[in-house]
Design an enzyme around this catalytic site. Structure first.
Site, short mmCIF file in Angstrom:
data_model
loop_
_atom_site.label_atom_id
_atom_site.label_comp_id
_atom_site.label_asym_id
_atom_site.label_seq_id
_atom_site.Cartn_x
_atom_site.Cartn_y
_atom_site.Cartn_z
N ILE A 13 0.85 -1.21 0.00
CA ILE A 13 0.00 0.00 0.00
C ILE A 13 0.88 1.25 0.00
CG2 ILE A 13 -1.93 1.18 1.14
CD1 ILE A 13 -2.52 -1.60 2.50
N SER A 126 -6.94 -1.31 10.30
CA SER A 126 -7.54 -2.44 9.59
C SER A 126 -8.94 -2.74 10.09
CB SER A 126 -6.65 -3.66 9.82
OG SER A 126 -7.31 -4.83 9.45
N TYR A 151 -2.53 -9.83 15.47
CA TYR A 151 -2.35 -8.77 14.46
C TYR A 151 -3.43 -7.71 14.65
CZ TYR A 151 -3.40 -6.36 10.12
OH TYR A 151 -3.72 -5.39 9.21
N LYS A 155 -3.48 -3.42 16.07
CA LYS A 155 -4.15 -2.24 15.49
C LYS A 155 -5.07 -1.59 16.54
CE LYS A 155 -2.21 -2.62 11.47
NZ LYS A 155 -1.17 -1.68 11.02
N PHE A 180 -10.32 -2.38 4.51
CA PHE A 180 -10.92 -3.70 4.37
C PHE A 180 -9.90 -4.57 3.60
CE2 PHE A 180 -14.97 -3.73 6.59
CZ PHE A 180 -14.85 -2.49 7.19
N LEU A 202 -5.70 -14.23 0.06
CA LEU A 202 -6.39 -14.89 -1.05
C LEU A 202 -5.87 -14.48 -2.43
CD1 LEU A 202 -8.70 -16.68 -2.11
CD2 LEU A 202 -10.19 -14.67 -1.98
N GLY A 298 -10.05 -18.39 12.97
CA GLY A 298 -10.02 -16.94 13.11
C GLY A 298 -10.75 -16.18 12.01
C1 UD1 Z 1 -7.25 -10.14 7.18
C2 UD1 Z 1 -7.90 -8.97 7.89
C3 UD1 Z 1 -7.51 -7.68 7.24
C4 UD1 Z 1 -6.02 -7.57 7.19
C5 UD1 Z 1 -5.46 -8.74 6.41
C6 UD1 Z 1 -3.96 -8.67 6.45
C7 UD1 Z 1 -10.03 -9.54 8.90
C8 UD1 Z 1 -11.53 -9.57 8.72
N1 UD1 Z 1 -9.34 -9.08 7.85
O1 UD1 Z 1 -7.87 -10.23 5.96
O2 UD1 Z 1 -8.04 -6.61 7.97
O3 UD1 Z 1 -5.63 -6.37 6.60
O4 UD1 Z 1 -5.87 -9.95 7.02
O5 UD1 Z 1 -3.37 -9.79 5.94
O6 UD1 Z 1 -9.51 -9.89 9.91
N2 UD1 Z 1 -8.84 -17.58 1.72
C9 UD1 Z 1 -8.97 -18.83 1.12
N3 UD1 Z 1 -7.82 -19.45 0.71
C10 UD1 Z 1 -6.58 -18.91 0.85
C11 UD1 Z 1 -6.47 -17.63 1.46
C12 UD1 Z 1 -7.63 -16.99 1.88
O7 UD1 Z 1 -10.06 -19.36 0.98
O8 UD1 Z 1 -5.59 -19.54 0.47
C13 UD1 Z 1 -10.06 -16.88 2.15
C14 UD1 Z 1 -10.09 -16.58 3.64
O9 UD1 Z 1 -10.65 -17.64 4.36
C15 UD1 Z 1 -10.95 -15.32 3.66
C16 UD1 Z 1 -10.68 -14.64 2.32
O10 UD1 Z 1 -10.10 -15.64 1.50
O11 UD1 Z 1 -12.29 -15.67 3.71
C17 UD1 Z 1 -9.74 -13.47 2.44
O12 UD1 Z 1 -8.60 -13.89 3.15
P1 UD1 Z 1 -7.29 -12.98 3.25
O13 UD1 Z 1 -6.90 -12.50 1.91
O14 UD1 Z 1 -6.28 -13.77 4.03
O15 UD1 Z 1 -7.76 -11.71 4.05
P2 UD1 Z 1 -8.53 -11.57 5.46
O16 UD1 Z 1 -8.23 -12.71 6.33
O17 UD1 Z 1 -9.95 -11.26 5.16
#
Ligand code: UD1
Length: 346
Positions: A13, A126, A151, A155, A180, A202, A298
């Site tokens: 960012i 966050s 983490y 914040k 977000f 993701l 989590g």
């Molecule tokens: C989390 C935090 C966000 C933070 C970020 C930093 C929350 C709600 N959000 O994002 O504020 O800035 O971490 O890293 O706490 N997923 C899969 N497969 C994968 C990876 C992810 O299915 O291999 C899914 C996760 O279960 C989730 C979504 O994708 O539902 C997004 O995951 P991710 O990109 O890791 O972000 P958050 O966990 O939402």
């Protein structure tokens, strides 16, 4: 000349924000020890903006080092503080490392800023501070003290520290931005996210799977109470997010009754994991092997932003959607396909 100190300015960012700062007439001075970045990001910024960018390769948690930067480069119009660890998983395994780094770097910045009368600060927070939100979309009035991970708690603590600091210092003005899910890359494909090792997030995982660097994506949970059973998040384009930082700095220069303000930054739209994968395949034509797996500890089932406060007070809105972000992330990924850093781990 309005110089802005950008800690963590070589990060995902931070680098996009430096580009937008320059476009808006500010001069970023980056402080980054490059532990989570690479020289190519700096080169990418310079190529986009067609000028040299100043980087001080130091850990901003070391006060004496930061002090030197203030003496050499100051005075600063303001500071944007990105420098922090951000992996939820890693923070569960190594909480002390997370608290020490994320809180320590802010303490150092506040101490040095005070000595140099630097009174404008934008802080990178966050939506993790909301934990399991009870009402959606989430606005800034929702309880923000029940994070789901160390983490997230770093914040929560930093936000409280900033509220306390601004409460007792009438000159200090702070904007805290609750992101977000930032995704995408600069449309030039010259800068983007650079996950070192196996990505936790993701979108980088989708990119690396499509690029053939990972075998398949595991979708964490398909039995959530969401329309397609997979988790929903609010994915916003990193360039839109970067622009919000410029607007936050401008806002700090205006009269406001609050000395410490907080804003959500998101699109207001919830997208499921399955939707992200399907959209990616649709806009890029690149296949992604995926399988349904168990839930990840989590994870919250669904969270997305009410960002109307930022719309009104900062004049901020999103110009890009999820399809744009995934297209741009893929264009950036393709520049990394043969890259040894991205491909270094299985
Ligand atoms: C989390 C935090 C966000 C933070 C970020 C930093 C929350 C709600 N959000 O994002 O504020 O800035 O971490 O890293 O706490 N997923 C899969 N497969 C994968 C990876 C992810 O299915 O291999 C899914 C996760 O279960 C989730 C979504 O994708 O539902 C997004 O995951 P991710 O990109 O890791 O972000 P958050 O966990 O939402």
């Amino acid at each position: 000349m309005k110089k802005v100190l950008v800690t963590g300015g070589a990060g995902f960012i931070g680098s996009h924000t430096c580009v937008e700062l320059i476009a808006a007439g500010y001069v970023p001075v980056i402080v980054d020890d490059m532990r989570n970045s690479d020289d190519r990001i700096l080169k990418g910024i310079e190529k986009i903006v067609q000028r040299k960018v100043v980087l001080h390769r130091i850990d901003c948690g070391i006060e004496t080092e930061l002090e030197k930067v203030f003496r050499e480069e100051g005075p600063f119009f303001g500071a944007i503080h990105f420098a922090a660890y951000k992996s939820v998983n890693e923070s569960v395994a190594e909480p002390v490392k997370y608290y020490a780094n994320n809180i320590g770097s802010l303490v150092s910045l506040l101490n040095v800023s005070k000595r140099h009368n630097m009174n404008r600060l934008v802080f990178s927070s966050s939506c993790a501070v909301y934990g399991l939100a009870t009402s959606l979309p989430v606005d800034e009035k929702a309880p923000a003290t029940n994070a789901n991970s160390p983490y997230g708690y770093t914040k929560v603590v930093c936000e409280q520290l900033l509220r306390d600091a601004s409460h007792c210092d009438p000159d200090l003005r702070v904007v805290m931005l609750r992101y977000f899910n930032p995704v995408g890359a600069h449309p030039s494909a010259l800068i983007g996210e650079l996950p070192l090792g196996i990505p936790n997030n993701l979108v980088p995982y989708v990119m690396q799977t499509a690029a053939g660097l990972r075998n398949e994506l595991t979708i964490y949970g398909s039995d959530y109470g969401t329309p397609d059973g997979t988790c929903q998040r609010d994915y916003l384009h990193v360039v839109d997010l970067a622009k919000a930082h410029v607007q936050a700095l401008n806002f700090l220069n205006t009269a406001s009754s609050e000395r410490c303000e907080v804003f959500n930054l998101g699109t207001g739209r919830a997208s499921s994991v399955k939707e992200v994968v399907d959209t990616f395949v649709r806009v890029t034509g690149a296949p992604v092997r995926s399988r349904m797996g168990p839930r990840r500890a989590g994870d919250v089932p669904s969270i997305f932003a009410d960002a109307s406060k930022a719309h009104k007070a900062l004049g901020w809105s999103c110009a890009f959607d999820l399809a744009d972000a995934l297209r741009d992330a893929w264009a950036w990924q393709r520049t990394l396909d043969t890259d040894p850093v991205a491909a270094s781990t299985p």
